[in-house]
Design a protein around this motif. Structure first.
Motif, PDB file in Angstrom:
ATOM      1  N   ASP A 127     -45.551 -43.567 -65.893  1.00  0.00           N
ATOM      2  CA  ASP A 127     -45.483 -44.066 -67.270  1.00  0.00           C
ATOM      3  C   ASP A 127     -44.228 -44.925 -67.452  1.00  0.00           C
ATOM      4  OD1 ASP A 127     -43.445 -42.236 -67.187  1.00  0.00           O
ATOM      5  OD2 ASP A 127     -44.368 -40.820 -68.576  1.00  0.00           O
ATOM      6  N   GLY A 179     -43.698 -46.392 -81.854  1.00  0.00           N
ATOM      7  CA  GLY A 179     -44.771 -45.519 -81.365  1.00  0.00           C
ATOM      8  C   GLY A 179     -46.090 -45.887 -82.034  1.00  0.00           C
ATOM      9  N   ARG A 200     -49.460 -47.370 -80.181  1.00  0.00           N
ATOM     10  CA  ARG A 200     -50.739 -46.664 -80.301  1.00  0.00           C
ATOM     11  C   ARG A 200     -51.816 -47.598 -80.854  1.00  0.00           C
ATOM     12  NH1 ARG A 200     -47.603 -42.434 -82.295  1.00  0.00           N
ATOM     13  NH2 ARG A 200     -47.260 -40.836 -80.688  1.00  0.00           N
ATOM     14  N   GLY A 244     -53.656 -49.300 -78.284  1.00  0.00           N
ATOM     15  CA  GLY A 244     -54.426 -48.476 -77.350  1.00  0.00           C
ATOM     16  C   GLY A 244     -53.614 -47.713 -76.317  1.00  0.00           C
ATOM     17  N   ALA A 245     -52.281 -47.765 -76.404  1.00  0.00           N
ATOM     18  CA  ALA A 245     -51.480 -47.027 -75.424  1.00  0.00           C
ATOM     19  C   ALA A 245     -51.399 -45.553 -75.813  1.00  0.00           C
ATOM     20  CB  ALA A 245     -50.076 -47.630 -75.346  1.00  0.00           C
ATOM     21  N   THR A 246     -51.177 -44.709 -74.810  1.00  0.00           N
ATOM     22  CA  THR A 246     -50.954 -43.290 -75.089  1.00  0.00           C
ATOM     23  C   THR A 246     -49.447 -43.085 -75.171  1.00  0.00           C
ATOM     24  OG1 THR A 246     -52.877 -42.877 -73.727  1.00  0.00           O
ATOM     25  CG2 THR A 246     -51.544 -40.955 -74.328  1.00  0.00           C
ATOM     26  N   VAL A 247     -48.990 -42.521 -76.231  1.00  0.00           N
ATOM     27  CA  VAL A 247     -47.549 -42.404 -76.456  1.00  0.00           C
ATOM     28  C   VAL A 247     -47.187 -40.954 -76.756  1.00  0.00           C
ATOM     29  CG1 VAL A 247     -45.587 -43.204 -77.839  1.00  0.00           C
ATOM     30  CG2 VAL A 247     -47.535 -44.734 -77.423  1.00  0.00           C
ATOM     31  N   SER A 248     -46.143 -40.469 -76.105  1.00  0.00           N
ATOM     32  CA  SER A 248     -45.640 -39.142 -76.469  1.00  0.00           C
ATOM     33  C   SER A 248     -44.125 -39.213 -76.588  1.00  0.00           C
ATOM     34  CB  SER A 248     -46.061 -38.100 -75.437  1.00  0.00           C
ATOM     35  OG  SER A 248     -45.700 -38.545 -74.148  1.00  0.00           O
ATOM     36  N   SER A 249     -43.582 -38.386 -77.440  1.00  0.00           N
ATOM     37  CA  SER A 249     -42.140 -38.427 -77.675  1.00  0.00           C
ATOM     38  C   SER A 249     -41.406 -37.539 -76.682  1.00  0.00           C
ATOM     39  CB  SER A 249     -41.831 -37.935 -79.099  1.00  0.00           C
ATOM     40  OG  SER A 249     -42.186 -38.931 -80.018  1.00  0.00           O
ATOM     41  N   VAL A 261     -44.757 -43.900 -72.401  1.00  0.00           N
ATOM     42  CA  VAL A 261     -45.917 -44.733 -72.710  1.00  0.00           C
ATOM     43  C   VAL A 261     -46.793 -44.892 -71.475  1.00  0.00           C
ATOM     44  CG1 VAL A 261     -46.693 -46.967 -73.568  1.00  0.00           C
ATOM     45  CG2 VAL A 261     -44.525 -45.987 -74.368  1.00  0.00           C
ATOM     46  N   VAL A 262     -48.070 -44.600 -71.630  1.00  0.00           N
ATOM     47  CA  VAL A 262     -49.015 -44.787 -70.540  1.00  0.00           C
ATOM     48  C   VAL A 262     -50.036 -45.824 -70.991  1.00  0.00           C
ATOM     49  CG1 VAL A 262     -50.746 -43.690 -69.068  1.00  0.00           C
ATOM     50  CG2 VAL A 262     -48.720 -42.398 -69.801  1.00  0.00           C
ATOM     51  N   GLY A 263     -50.371 -46.776 -70.098  1.00  0.00           N
ATOM     52  CA  GLY A 263     -51.426 -47.736 -70.415  1.00  0.00           C
ATOM     53  C   GLY A 263     -50.921 -49.145 -70.629  1.00  0.00           C
TER      54      GLY A 263
END
Lengths: 301, 255
Positions: free
Chosen positions: A221, A233, A237, A240-245, A252-254
Motif C-alpha cells: 500500500d 481520505g 475514497r 475508489g481507493a481503499t483507505v484506512s487510518s 491507501v490501496v488501489g
C-alpha cells in the motif's frame, strides 16, 4: 536441470511430499523454501535416488539419478554436514568418496583448497566445528565439478564470513551456468541468495516464482501523511481507493503514489509524506505458509 | 565400474583406526597362541606318563580364533552400521547409487580381507604349534603329520571370514553396531551354554551346528555329526542367510 514431477512420498500414514511439481533451471540460484518438516529434504533425497517415491518422479538432466554410472560428475549434493566418520581426516573422507567415481587425490586437494580447509585437511573430522563440516560437505559436492548442485540448509552453523562466502560461491556456480538448488527455512537468507523461489508447505507447492515477481505480488500500500486526514481520505475514497487510518497517516490501496500526489494537489490538500510500502519477503513468506497451514488444518477436520 | 567401488571400500577400511587395532590384535593373538603352545608343551614334558595321556592338544587356534572372531566382527559390522550411525550411507549412495554394486563391493572387501586375515592367523598358529610340539606324540601333537594339519588350519581360519560376513549382513539388517555385536556374541558364545539345558538328542545337534564347532567337522574330526561337506554348507549358510536378509532390506529401504 532438475525436474520434480508429481512427486509423492508417504511414510506410513504421513505424507511428506504431496504431488509436488517444479523445475529447477540452470544459470540461476533457485531457493527451496519451506518450514522445517515441510518436505524439502525428502524431495532432495528423492532427487538423489536415496528415497524411493511413492509415486511420481524426480529427474536430473532428464534422467533418474540411479542411471548415472559416475553421478558425482553430474550432480553434487550437500545433505547433512554431520554425515561423516569422525575418525577419518577431511582429506581421507573426500578421497573415499572421490574414489567411487574415479576421481583422484589431486582433485581432492583442489576442493579442499577451494573451501578453505587445506590447512586442516589431515585433521580428524571428529574435531571439526559445524561450520568446518559444512565446508567439507560443500567440498564433497564439488568433487566431480558437477553441473547440478543441491545444498540442504548449507548456511546452518556457518559464521557471518562463512555465510557470505557460501552466498558468493552459489552465485558464482550459477553464473557459470550450473543448476543450483538451495534449501532453507529462512526467507531472509533466500532474499539475499536466490533468483528464483520454490516455496513449499506441508509437502505441497505453494508458489514458484522469481524473486522480483514475488516482491511485486506483495507490494502492499501507500502511506500518506497529511494534516487533513479526514478530507484527503474522503477524496481518495471518492475515486475508489481503499483507505484506512494509521497513526502515521493513511494507508491507501488501489492508487499509485503519483496518482495520490496529483489528486491531492488538484484538491488542495497538503501532503507531507508519500511512501510505497512493500511487504518484506519474510512477511510474504509467512503469508504464503499461513494460507497453506489453514488450508491443511481445514481439510483434515 | 565395480573396481572403483571395491577400491573405495578398501580405502575406507584402511583409513579407520579400528582396522589397524584389529590387525594389532591379530598379531597379539598369534603371539599369545605361540606362548600358550610352548607353555603347554613344557607342562607336557614335565608330567607323568598317565597325565600325558589326558593332555589336550597344543593346537591353540581352538582358543584364539573364537576370540579373534568377535574382534574382527566388530570392524565388519561397522562397515554398514558405522555409515548408518552418522548418515554417511547417504553420501556413499550419492557416489554409488547402485545398491547392488555397493552391497557387492562391501561384501567382497569384507569377505576377502577377513578370509586372508583368518588364514594368516590360522597358519601362523599352525606353524608355531608345530615348532613348539616338535616330534612329540599325540595327544599333545594335534596332527599325525604337518601335512595332516593343513586342512584343519584352513578350516579354522575360514571361520573368521564366516563370522565377519555374518556381522556384515546382520549390520545391514540391524543398522546398529551394538545390536549386531550382541547378536554375534550370543551366537558365538552363549548358544552352546543354552544347548546344555536341552535334551541330549537336541543339544548334540545344536552343538554340531554351532558356528565354532564347524571347523573340526569340516575336516572330519572325532565325534563329527556333520559330514565335511555338510559342515562347509552350514558355515556358508551362516554367512549367506544374514547377507541375504541384509541385501533384501538394503535394496528396498530408503537410505
Amino acid at each position: 536441470m532438475i525436474q520434480v514431477l508429481e512427486l509423492t512420498k508417504r511414510y506410513g500414514r504421513t505424507t511428506a511430499v504431496d504431488a509436488l511439481t517444479f523445475t529447477v533451471r540452470p544459470g540461476q540460484v533457485t531457493g527451496f523454501l519451506g518450514a522445517n518438516g515441510s518436505g524439502k529434504s525428502t524431495t532432495m533425497r528423492a532427487v538423489l535416488g536415496l528415497d524411493a517415491p511413492t509415486s511420481g518422479r524426480a529427474l536430473v538432466d532428464g534422467r533418474l539419478y540411479r542411471s548415472f554410472p559416475r553421478p558425482l560428475h553430474h550432480v553434487g549434493a550437500l545433505l547433512d554436514a554431520g554425515a561423516v566418520h569422525g575418525g577419518r581426516s577431511a582429506r581421507m573422507h573426500l578421497r573415499c568418496l572421490a574414489r567411487t567415481n574415479g576421481i583422484g587425490p589431486r582433485r581432492v586437494s583442489e576442493v579442499l583448497d577451494l573451501v578453505g580447509l587445506a590447512a586442516v585437511a589431515d585433521r580428524r573430522v571428529g574435531g571439526f566445528s559445524l561450520g568446518m563440516r559444512q565446508r567439507l560437505g560443500i567440498a564433497a559436492a564439488l568433487l566431480g565439478d558437477p553441473g547440478v548442485l543441491l545444498f540442504d540448509e548449507p548456511v546452518n552453523g556457518l559464521d557471518p564470513e562463512g555465510i557470505r562466502w557460501i552466498r558468493e560461491l552459489m552465485r558464482e556456480l550459477a553464473g557459470e551456468g550450473r543448476t543450483v538448488l538451495v534449501s532453507s527455512h529462512l526467507m531472509s537468507e533466500m532474499a539475499l541468495t536466490a533468483d528464483h523461489l520454490v516455496v513449499i508447505g506441508r509437502g505441497r507447492l505453494i508458489t514458484e516464482a522469481s524473486m522480483a515477481e514475488l516482491a511485486e505480488r506483495f507490494r502492499r500500500d501507500v502511506l500518506v501523511s497529511t494534516p487533513d486526514s479526514v478530507g484527503l481520505g474522503a477524496a481518495l475514497r471518492a475515486v475508489g481507493a481503499t483507505v484506512s487510518s494509521e497513526v502515521d497517516g493513511l494507508a491507501v490501496v488501489g492508487l499509485s503514489p503519483t496518482e495520490i500526489g496529483d489528486l491531492a494537489h488538484r484538491a488542495g490538500f497538503a501532503v507531507h509524506g508519500l511512501v510505497q510500502r512493500t511487504a518484506t519477503l519474510e512477511d510474504a513468506y509467512l503469508d504464503l505458509t499461513d494460507d497453506s497451514t489453514e488450508y491443511r488444518a481445514g481439510s483434515r477436520r | 565400474m565395480m573396481g572403483d567401488s571395491v577400491a573405495a571400500e578398501l580405502l575406507k577400511l584402511r583409513s579407520l583406526r579400528s582396522s589397524w587395532v584389529v590387525l594389532a590384535a591379530s598379531v597379539l593373538a598369534i603371539a599369545a597362541g605361540g606362548v600358550l603352545a610352548v607353555l603347554i608343551t613344557a607342562d607336557f614334558d614335565g608330567s607323568s606318563l598317565e597325565r600325558r595321556a589326558t593332555f589336550d592338544s597344543a593346537d591353540m587356534s581352538v582358543v584364539i580364533i573364537p576370540l579373534l572372531a568377535l574382534v574382527t566382527a566388530s570392524v565388519a559390522a561397522a562397515v554398514f552400521t558405522g555409515e548408518y550411525g552418522s548418515g554417511l550411507i547417504r553420501t556413499t549412495l550419492t557416489g554409488v547409487p547402485s545398491r547392488r554394486k555397493l552391497f557387492a563391493a562391501k561384501t567382497l572387501v569384507v569377505g576377502l580381507v577377513a578370509f586372508a586375515l583368518g588364514q594368516v592367523v590360522s597358519f601362523a598358529l599352525f606353524g608355531l604349534t608345530l615348532a613348539a610340539v616338535g616330534d612329540r606324540p599325540a595327544p599333545i601333537a594335534p596332527w599325525t603329520s604337518a601335512a595332516a594339519g593343513v586342512p584343519s588350519a584352513v578350516a579354522s581360519g575360514s571361520i573368521i571370514a564366516v563370522v565377519c560376513l555374518l556381522a556384515l549382513g546382520l549390520g545391514a539388517v540391524v543398522r546398529s553396531t551394538a545390536g549386531t555385536l550382541v547378536t554375534v556374541a550370543v551366537l558365538l558364545y552363549v548358544v552352546p551354554g543354552l544347548a546344555a539345558f536341552l535334551p541330549a538328542a537336541v543339544s548334540d545337534w545344536v552343538f554340531a551346528l554351532w558356528l565354532l564347532n564347524l571347523a573340526p567337522q569340516m575336516v572330519g574330526g572325532d565325534g563329527s555329526l556333520l559330514s565335511p561337506v555338510g559342515a562347509v554348507a552350514v558355515a556358508v549358510g551362516y554367512a549367506v542367510v544374514p547377507l541375504g536378509c541384509g541385501w533384501f532390506l538394503f535394496s528396498r529401504r530408503d537410505a
